[in-house]
Write an enzyme that holds these catalytic residues in place. Structure first.
Site, PDB file in Angstrom:
ATOM      1  N   ARG A 206       0.870  -1.177   0.000  1.00 16.04           N
ATOM      2  CA  ARG A 206       0.000   0.000   0.000  1.00 16.04           C
ATOM      3  C   ARG A 206       0.902   1.220   0.000  1.00 16.04           C
ATOM      4  NH1 ARG A 206      -3.352  -3.020  -1.352  1.00 16.04           N
ATOM      5  NH2 ARG A 206      -5.403  -3.436  -0.466  1.00 16.04           N
TER       6      ARG A 206
ATOM      7  N   HIS B 201      -1.341  -0.640  -9.713  1.00 12.68           N
ATOM      8  CA  HIS B 201      -1.936  -1.483  -8.676  1.00 12.68           C
ATOM      9  C   HIS B 201      -2.508  -2.779  -9.275  1.00 12.68           C
ATOM     10  CE1 HIS B 201      -3.908  -1.448  -4.433  1.00 12.68           C
ATOM     11  NE2 HIS B 201      -3.723  -2.689  -4.861  1.00 12.68           N
TER      12      HIS B 201
END
Ligand code: NDP
Length: 310
Positions: free
Chosen positions: A225, A273
Site C-alpha cells: 500500500r 496497482h
C-alpha cells in the site's frame, strides 16, 4: 428461505464471481448491489470498497468477506457491522504476487533500469553481472503473500531476509521481527520489497530516516500500500541518488495524479496497482467453505483482527 450473498465491487466482474460461487454453492442466491435485491435475505456480503451506509439495511448479515487481501479500506469503518470479517487468502493470488515480486527483484538485480536508461541515450553501457548470492533482498511482511514471495526469491539464490510482527521460522530466510529490529534490518538490504498491510502501525513506517538507513544505491519495490512509505521522502531519496531505482505498484493517492513528480522520474517503474488480484475460479472455493462453516456453526477462516488492523 434461500440465503443471499450480496456482491459489491466497482472493479471486479460480478458475473464471473456469481458463476464461480454458484458452482460451489448451487443453493445460494447471488445478488449484485447495483440491481434490486431483498435486504432481509442477505446473509453474506462479498465486497470491495462498499459505499458508506452499505451494511445498514442488511439486518440478517452473518459474514463480510473483503474481496481482496488488503483490508485497510474496510477495517477502520465506523459503519462495519458486528459480524466476522474475512479476507481472501488464495494460493493463486499469492502465486501471481510472487511472480510480480520476482520479476521486479530480477529487473533490479540485473540492472535493467540502468540499461533501459542507457538504451534511451543510445549508449553501450556494460554492467558487470553479479551472482544472486551477492545481493541481499529484504522483504517487509512475511504473511500469505510475503512468505510466498520470499521463498520464490530465495529459490533464485538471493540472500533473503524477512521482517514481520511476530517471530517466523522459514527455511532459507533470515527472519527478524518487531519494530525494534527494523532499523538494523535495513542496513544491508540492497533490494527492499514492501509487503506489509496498511495499519496505524505501518503507515509511513518507511519514513525519511529509515529510507536513509538503506545502503546507498538500494532499490525499493512497493507492492503493498502506498502510505506504508512516505512518498515525499521516497521521491527525495530517488532524486538524491540515495535510492537508485524503484518499482511502485501502489501510491499514496490512486490513481496516481497526473502532476505527481514520480511520472517524470526515469528511475521509477510505475504499474497501476495490479501486482495481484482476487481470482474468482480459485478464491470462490474458500468463500464457499466459510459459508459452509457458518452453516455448521463453526468460525470462518481467514478472519481479520480489527484490533491490529489486518
Ligand atoms: P498478511 O496479513 O497475511 O501478512 C501481513 C504480514 O505483515 C505479516 O507477516 C505480519 O506479521 C506483517 N505485519 C503486519 N503489521 C506489522 C507490523 N506492525 N510490524 C511488522 N510486521 C507487520 O497479508 P498478505 O500477505 O495477504 O498481504 C499483504 C498486503 O499486500 C495486503 O495487506 C495488501 O495491502 C497488499 N496487496 C497488494 C496487492 C497489489 O496488487 N498490489 C494485491 C494483494 C494484496 P505477522 O506475520 O507477525 O502477523
Amino acid at each position: 428461505m434461500p440465503e443471499t450473498l450480496l456482491f459489491h465491487s466497482d472493479y471486479d466482474d460480478a458475473a464471473a464471481w456469481a458463476g464461480a460461487l454458484k458452482r460451489e454453492l448451487p443453493d445460494l442466491d447471488i445478488a449484485v448491489s447495483t440491481q434490486a435485491f431483498d435486504p432481509a435475505a442477505v446473509r453474506y456480503a462479498l465486497v470491495w470498497q462498499p459505499p458508506t451506509g452499505f451494511f445498514a439495511p442488511l439486518a440478517n448479515l452473518a459474514l463480510v468477506t473483503n474481496l481482496g487481501a488488503g483490508v485497510d479500506a474496510l477495517v477502520g469503518r465506523a459503519d462495519l457491522p458486528g459480524v466476522p470479517v474475512t479476507r481472501i487468502c488464495d494460493p493463486e493470488m499469492a502465486r501471481m504476487m510472487a511472480s510480480f515480486v520476482l520479476m521486479a527483484v530480477l529487473r533490479h538485480a540485473r540492472d535493467l533500469p540502468q540499461l533501459e536508461q542507457a538504451r534511451r541515450e543510445r549508449r553501450w553501457h556494460w554492467v558487470n553481472p553479479r551472482t544472486a548470492g551477492e545481493i541481499t533482498v529484504g522483504i517487509l511482511g512475511l504473511g500469505e503473500l510475503g512468505a510466498r514471495a520470499a521463498r520464490e526469491v530465495a529459490g533464485q539464490g538471493f540472500r533473503v531476509k524477512g521482517w514481520s510482527r511476530s517471530p517466523k521460522a522459514l527455511t532459507g530466510i533470515e527472519a527478524l521481527h518487531g519494530l525494534g529490529a527494523l532499523d538494523g534490518f535495513l542496513a544491508d538490504v540492497e533490494i527492499l520489497v514492501v509487503m506489509l498491510p496498511l495499519t496505524p502501525e505501518t503507515r509511513h513506517v518507511l519514513d525519511a530516516r529509515r529510507l536513509a538507513l538503506l545502503p546507498k544505491g538500494a532499490k525499493l519495490v512497493n507492492v503493498a500500500r502506498g502510505p506504508v512509505v512516505d512518498e515525499e521522502a521516497l521521491i527525495a531519496a530517488l532524486r538524491s541518488g540515495h535510492l537508485e531505482s524503484a518499482t511502485l505498484d501502489v501510491f499514496e493517492a490512486e490513481p496516481l495524479p497526473r502532476e505527481s513528480p514520480l511520472w517524470e522520474m526515469e528511475n521509477v517503474l510505475i504499474t497501476p496497482h495490479l501486482a495481484s488480484v482476487a481470482i474468482p475460479a480459485s478464491a470462490a472455493a474458500q468463500i464457499a467453505e466459510n459459508i459452509r462453516r457458518l452453516r455448521r456453526g463453526e468460525a470462518p477462516l481467514f478472519q481479520v483482527e480489527a484490533g491490529r488492523g489486518y
